[in-house]
Design an enzyme around this catalytic site. Structure first.
Site, short mmCIF file in Angstrom:
data_model
loop_
_atom_site.label_atom_id
_atom_site.label_comp_id
_atom_site.label_asym_id
_atom_site.label_seq_id
_atom_site.Cartn_x
_atom_site.Cartn_y
_atom_site.Cartn_z
N ASN A 7 0.87 -1.17 0.00
CA ASN A 7 0.00 0.00 0.00
C ASN A 7 0.91 1.23 0.00
OD1 ASN A 7 -1.91 1.96 0.64
ND2 ASN A 7 -2.98 0.65 2.12
N ARG A 81 -2.75 -2.20 -3.32
CA ARG A 81 -3.83 -1.22 -3.29
C ARG A 81 -3.60 -0.29 -4.48
NH1 ARG A 81 -4.24 4.20 -0.01
NH2 ARG A 81 -6.32 4.81 -0.70
N HIS A 170 -12.12 4.58 -1.17
CA HIS A 170 -12.26 3.84 0.09
C HIS A 170 -13.14 2.60 -0.08
CE1 HIS A 170 -11.41 7.49 2.99
NE2 HIS A 170 -10.30 6.87 2.62
N ARG A 231 -8.04 17.91 3.71
CA ARG A 231 -8.81 18.21 2.48
C ARG A 231 -10.11 18.93 2.82
NH1 ARG A 231 -8.51 12.22 0.79
NH2 ARG A 231 -6.36 12.02 0.08
N GLU A 379 -7.74 -2.23 6.30
CA GLU A 379 -7.58 -2.19 4.85
C GLU A 379 -6.57 -3.22 4.37
OE1 GLU A 379 -5.99 1.35 3.11
OE2 GLU A 379 -7.55 1.36 1.58
#
Ligand code: ADP
Length: 602
Positions: A7, A81, A170, A231, A379
């Site tokens: 990842n 990922r 996501h 963000r 994840e």
């Protein structure tokens, strides 16, 4: 099975070897603060590093360190990922040259992520030669978004030129959450409406209706939607042009501002870390308070919107760093949502401590209609599990029967009550033709469908009489009639629009709900299901075996019953798209073409 999960982000790398069966980590490597001052760790111990501060160089060191730590252990597969899979991928895929090229072609849509993901793939191929690589896309789970949720209201030619639409991210985490919800509640998620709030440094919220993502707050890029660590989330696009004009900023500067200098960090001017802000707010800092209020207010707003989109919600989930750990934030979000059936049990909320063994905790009031759950997302494990599935699939050779395909024209199923009104008390439908599914028949009787805009005459009634009215039309019919019907499996008419039906001698009835566009599906007997390796309510992809015009239907629902005979049903629009011969009113006409199951999607 040992799976290496890679990842890579722009400033960090996580690479773990996971035993996907025991669901435990065997070796873990991480690198953070790249390129400023890289910190590398193997199994949580620092590794000295004096090389180039690039992802490329650090990953080489990291993967080599993992290989050495594994000694003689063999890795079965490598899961990567990959942030952007565009419209191409609704599933993880085995990486070959074509897949790599597609990830490369999608760089324009994910310039910060896909190039780094490609470096990860390249390095894995070099250091673990011969081990299969799998791409697990952040976007894949959201391929099921309906068109109305996918499009931006901008010029369609410009949108098509650059593939500008809402992809969502996501997805691996939201999908993992859905599976956890099903297991925890011991319910089939295909009967549930779930809202999943992934609240970490990046944050997104997803509406999952009957197992499929139907809305996601992130869009073309991960910048849309919720306020995040750095963000902005949703803003008036006028702000962008305003800043370009007044600050004379370039596109890159605007992007930097919205991606890295906004959100919790920008609005508070203090920190991007929620723990710091909660601490500061408790000490009376007004900027921290405002940042937290805006953060939670926006989540509440999205939950309301998503409940409306799905016509209700059964389960609300909080996950990721903030969602899993902050009782205060969960409480703020849920306060004042009892009108929706959302009510927390304060004591349970305060005492949440998620762990590997207690990874789902119910925090809702026992009388609340909506289950509120705190769930530990993982994840890396989710990517390992997805990778394991693909590797197992790759190793499996399946010889399966072909599936006959039938086109289902528009038709209605009626209840006793409706038949009584339209044809007279205790009227019995008369058989015109038997249908291929045992016991089913097309009746001689027909009805007229009366929509807001138009009528459709001679719509065949299918027997026998059912407990509920159901009107199955195509997308084209929907527009012609002026009705916005959802795509649903048969029997799921809850919240769908109603319609007026005219029967014998002008007898009229208006049903309150029941109009659907049938979800394309395959009927099969349990014996067939065993051969295909699928179960009731699975969603699969189906290949149409046509040499001249091969075609894949995605999102095909499996229905298993010992009353069913193996057959795939599509509607007339879909039949036309596949250039298959259309059926007559109310009949399921078998076409010469056969189909074969391609892949399992959920
Ligand atoms: P990502 O994986 O997206 O980097 P995480 O899921 O680790 O992010 O979430 C990071 C966020 O979770 C940070 O804002 C952090 O402050 C927040 N967080 C972690 N623990 C707590 C806590 N106990 N209370 C409030 N926020 C927390």
């Amino acid at each position: 099975m040992y799976i290496l999960v890679i990842n890579c982000g722009s400033s960090s790398i996580k690479a773990d070897v996971i035993d996907s069966v025991a669901q435990s980590t065997i070796v873990s490597f991480s690198a953070e603060r790249i390129p400023a001052s890289p910190v590398l760790q193997l199994n949580k111990n620092n590794i000295a590093y004096n090389g180039e501060p690039t992802i490329d160089a650090i990953l080489t060191v990291g993967l080599q360190a993992i290989k050495d730590a594994l000694e003689d252990k063999y890795i079965n597969g490598i899961g990567h990922r990959v942030v952007h899979g565009g419209s191409e991928y609704s599933q993880p895929v085995l990486i070959d040259d074509k897949v790599e090229q597609t990830i490369h072609d999608l760089i324009a849509l994910a310039p910060l992520h896909n190039p780094i993901n490609l470096i990860g793939i390249q390095k894995a191929k070099e250091i673990f030669a011969g081990v299969p690589n799998v791409a697990v896309f952040d976007t894949a789970f959201h391929q099921t978004l309906p068109n109305r949720a996918k499009h931006y209201a901008i010029d369609k030619n410009i949108a098509a030129k650059y593939n500008i639409k809402r992809y969502g991210f996501h997805g691996t985490s939201h999908k993992y959450i859905v599976e956890k919800v099903g297991k925890f509640l011991k319910q089939d998620v295909k009967n549930l409406k779930i809202i999943s709030c992934h609240l970490g440094s990046g944050a997104s919220i997803c509406a999952i209706e009957y197992g499929r993502s139907v809305e996601i707050s992130m869009g073309l890029t991960p910048m849309e939607g919720l306020m995040m660590g750095t963000r902005s989330g949703d803003i008036d696009p006028g702000i962008i042009t305003f800043l370009q004009e007044n600050e004379h900023w370039t596109a890159k500067q605007v992007e930097d501002f919205l991606n890295k200098k906004s959100g919790l960090a920008g609005l508070s001017g203090l920190s991007n870390d929620m723990r710091d802000l909660i601490q500061k707010a408790e000490e009376g800092n007004e900027d921290a308070r405002i940042a937290i209020q805006v953060f939670t207010h926006r989540i509440t707003k999205y939950i309301g919107a998503y409940a409306a989109v799905m016509n209700g919600v059964d389960v609300l989930v909080f996950t990721a760093g903030i969602g899993e750990n902050s009782a205060e934030i969960r409480n703020r979000i849920c306060t004042g949502m009892d009108f929706l059936g959302i009510k927390l049990d304060e004591h349970k909320n305060e005492s949440v401590k998620l762990s590997k063994d207690a990874d789902v905790i119910n925090i809702s009031d026992e009388n609340a209609r909506v289950k509120v759950l705190a769930i530990k997302t993982d994840e890396q494990l989710a990517i390992a599990l997805e990778t394991q599935k693909i590797i197992e699939e790759k190793n499996k050779v399946n010889c399966v029967p072909k599936i006959p395909i039938a086109i289902s024209a528009r038709h209605v199923h009626l209840s006793r009550e409706t038949v009584d009104i339209l044809f007279g008390k205790d009227y019995e439908l008369t058989e015109f033709k038997p249908l291929s599914q045992p016991g089913q028949f097309a009746a001689n009787e027909t009805v007229i469908l009366v929509g807001k805009k138009n009528k459709i005459e001679k719509v065949r009634i299918l027997g026998p009489i059912r407990p509920k009215d159901q009107v199955e039309i195509s997308k084209t019919d929907e527009f012609f009639l002026g009705i916005d019907a959802p795509v649903r499996e048969s029997g799921k008419t809850e919240g769908s629009p109603g319609i007026t039906l005219i029967g014998k001698d002008g007898a009229t009835v208006t049903i309150a709900e029941g109009v659907i566009v049938a979800w394309r599906h395959i009927h099969m007997h349990p014996d067939d299901a065993a051969i295909f390796g699928v179960k009731d309510k699975d969603i699969v992809s189906v290949d149409i075996d046509d040499e001249e015009r091969p075609l894949t239907f995605k999102n095909v629902l499996i229905r298993v019953s010992d009353k069913y005979k193996l057959e795939m049903h599509i509607d007339t629009d879909e039949g036309n798209a596949a250039e298959l011969k259309s059926g007559e009113e109310g009949e399921l006409v078998l076409c010469a073409t056969n189909v074969s199951l391609h892949e399992r999607m959920v």
